[in-house]
Design an enzyme around this catalytic site. Structure first.
Site, PDB file in Angstrom:
ATOM      1  N   ASP A 144       0.864  -1.171   0.000  1.00  0.00           N
ATOM      2  CA  ASP A 144       0.000   0.000   0.000  1.00  0.00           C
ATOM      3  C   ASP A 144       0.908   1.231   0.000  1.00  0.00           C
ATOM      4  O   ASP A 144       2.116   1.113   0.273  1.00  0.00           O
ATOM      5  CB  ASP A 144      -0.894  -0.054   1.244  1.00  0.00           C
ATOM      6  CG  ASP A 144      -1.744   1.179   1.416  1.00  0.00           C
ATOM      7  OD1 ASP A 144      -2.305   1.667   0.416  1.00  0.00           O
ATOM      8  OD2 ASP A 144      -1.839   1.678   2.553  1.00  0.00           O
ATOM      9  N   ASP A 146      -0.011   5.182   1.192  1.00  0.00           N
ATOM     10  CA  ASP A 146      -0.166   6.031   2.368  1.00  0.00           C
ATOM     11  C   ASP A 146      -0.205   5.216   3.644  1.00  0.00           C
ATOM     12  O   ASP A 146      -0.927   4.211   3.740  1.00  0.00           O
ATOM     13  CB  ASP A 146      -1.466   6.846   2.252  1.00  0.00           C
ATOM     14  CG  ASP A 146      -1.401   7.867   1.134  1.00  0.00           C
ATOM     15  OD1 ASP A 146      -1.137   9.049   1.426  1.00  0.00           O
ATOM     16  OD2 ASP A 146      -1.582   7.489  -0.037  1.00  0.00           O
TER      17      ASP A 146
END
Length: 407
Positions: A144, A146
């Protein structure tokens, strides 16, 4: 590690994972029944460590049995499935006892007198076990963006300690991909800006064309794929070069109709909850971006409302977002709420197919594994590590690096 379930606010807390809660309950018994005696601290700490390790060893055996019965086609017959009915698929063994002892040497869980083993303790132990198990066969690591590689809404910094660790993976012949909800269409420059520190790190370390070619970025969950070129720039790969037949079958008209439903539902949430926010529409996503900080509960309400509206619109109100004609992801992004066409399950599967990496050789690292998070769906495609910050990602990669360079 996998424990798939669907959150229902009326029945259970949204901050739960059934497998972790089961392990937590098992560990509570020795904590309560064997209190510390001030006169023999060292002995009791070792005894507690052995008790905890024994429980993790027993759970390890339950997982082994579950995997065997899964291969036999009768996973619901396993003892673990009866204890945790929502349990999913384990793509590797999990050496939980060894992982506990490794974590305990640093965190001294067994020395605690007032705080029993917690959700986060168990999450970290599961992460450690997964890293230990997958390292010898690892072919692909997906991340991922953020709160996994960089702070929420920020760019990949030039001085990030993750740069060196990611470069070492690429030099080891392991494919690395960032699978993110950030959707900038086919605009490679926007993604390069978000990852500027990492790409400059590639250039500084003079990675070879073969090494950087193992680095991918997949934006919009699964919609926009890029690959790193020899000049350390990102190159868009048209979906005709990789997309599965299911992805190609989505017409633009169908996508826009689904986004219309999502946009209307998010607008209703703004009115109903009195939220000060704007609705942003993109080619394959629609989002609610607040002008002021919202509570987790408000964002979860928006995500779950959108999820139910989209399921109803596709005639499948009791299905999962992955099991409808046009899969989608309605998720709480921490500070906003988005609905994306497709999801990270499809994104990871696209990369697995391109690279030839099976589930047991693929690891996804992310921070959104509650059912209102967009990493949750990847559990059906590969092994996972659930982190809560870039600092924890650094810890995971440091452990992985140590195991890889030992072998």
């Amino acid at each position: 590690m996998t424990s798939q379930y669907r959150v229902n606010y009326h029945l259970r807390s949204h901050k739960r994972d059934n497998l972790i809660e089961f392990i937590k309950g098992m560990l509570l018994t020795p904590f309560v029944l064997h209190p510390h005696d001030e006169e023999s601290k060292a002995t009791q700490e070792q005894e507690n460590a052995n008790r905890y390790a024994g429980i993790f060893g027993s759970i390890e055996m339950l997982i082994d049995e579950h995997r065997e019965l899964l291969q036999a086609g009768i996973p619901t017959h396993s003892r673990l499935a009866k204890l945790v009915p929502s349990i999913g698929t384990f793509f590797t063994r999990l050496p939980l006892e060894a992982a506990f002892r490794r974590i305990n040497r640093t965190n001294r869980i067994s020395a605690r007198k007032h705080v029993p083993p917690s959700f986060n303790d168990i999450r970290r132990i599961l992460n450690m076990a997964q890293v230990m198990a997958i390292a010898p066969e690892l072919q692909l690591v997906t991340f991922d963006g953020d709160m996994t590689l960089y702070a929420d809404g920020q760019n990949f910094a030039d001085d990030s300690p993750l740069t060196v660790l990611l470069i070492r993976l690429l030099r080891q012949g392991i494919n690395v991909a960032i699978v993110t909800a950030a959707g900038y269409g086919t605009d490679a420059v926007r993604y390069e800006q978000r990852l500027s520190g990492l790409l400059r790190g590639f250039a500084k370390e003079e990675l070879t064309p073969a090494q950087v070619a193992r680095f991918y970025v997949l934006g919009g969950e699964c919609n926009f794929l890029f690959r790193c070129r020899a000049d350390y720039r990102l190159e868009f790969i048209d979906d005709t070069m990789y997309a599965s037949s299911s992805l190609r079958s989505w017409t633009d008209s169908q996508v826009q109709q689904l986004l219309d439903v999502a946009e209307a539902e998010l607008a209703d949430c703004v009115r109903r909850l009195g939220i000060n926010a704007q609705i942003l529409r993109k080619p394959r996503a629609v989002g609610l971006v607040p002008h002021e900080e919202l509570t987790r509960e408000q964002l979860d309400e928006c995500a779950l409302s959108s999820q139910m509206a989209l399921l109803r619109s596709q005639g499948a109100p009791k299905s999962e977002p992955c099991d409808v004609p046009i899969p989608f992801c309605a998720f709480n992004g921490g500070s906003d709420c988005w609905v994306d066409i497709g999801n990270k399950l499809i994104g990871v599967q696209i990369l697995q197919e391109m690279i030839g990496s099976p589930p047991q050789a693929t690891l996804h690292v992310g921070d959104q594994f509650l059912s209102t998070g967009n990493d949750f769906s990847t559990r059906a495609a590969c092994c996972t590590c659930w982190i809560i910050s870039p600092h924890e990602t650094q810890g995971i990669l440091t452990e992985l690096d140590a195991i890889l360079f030992q072998s």
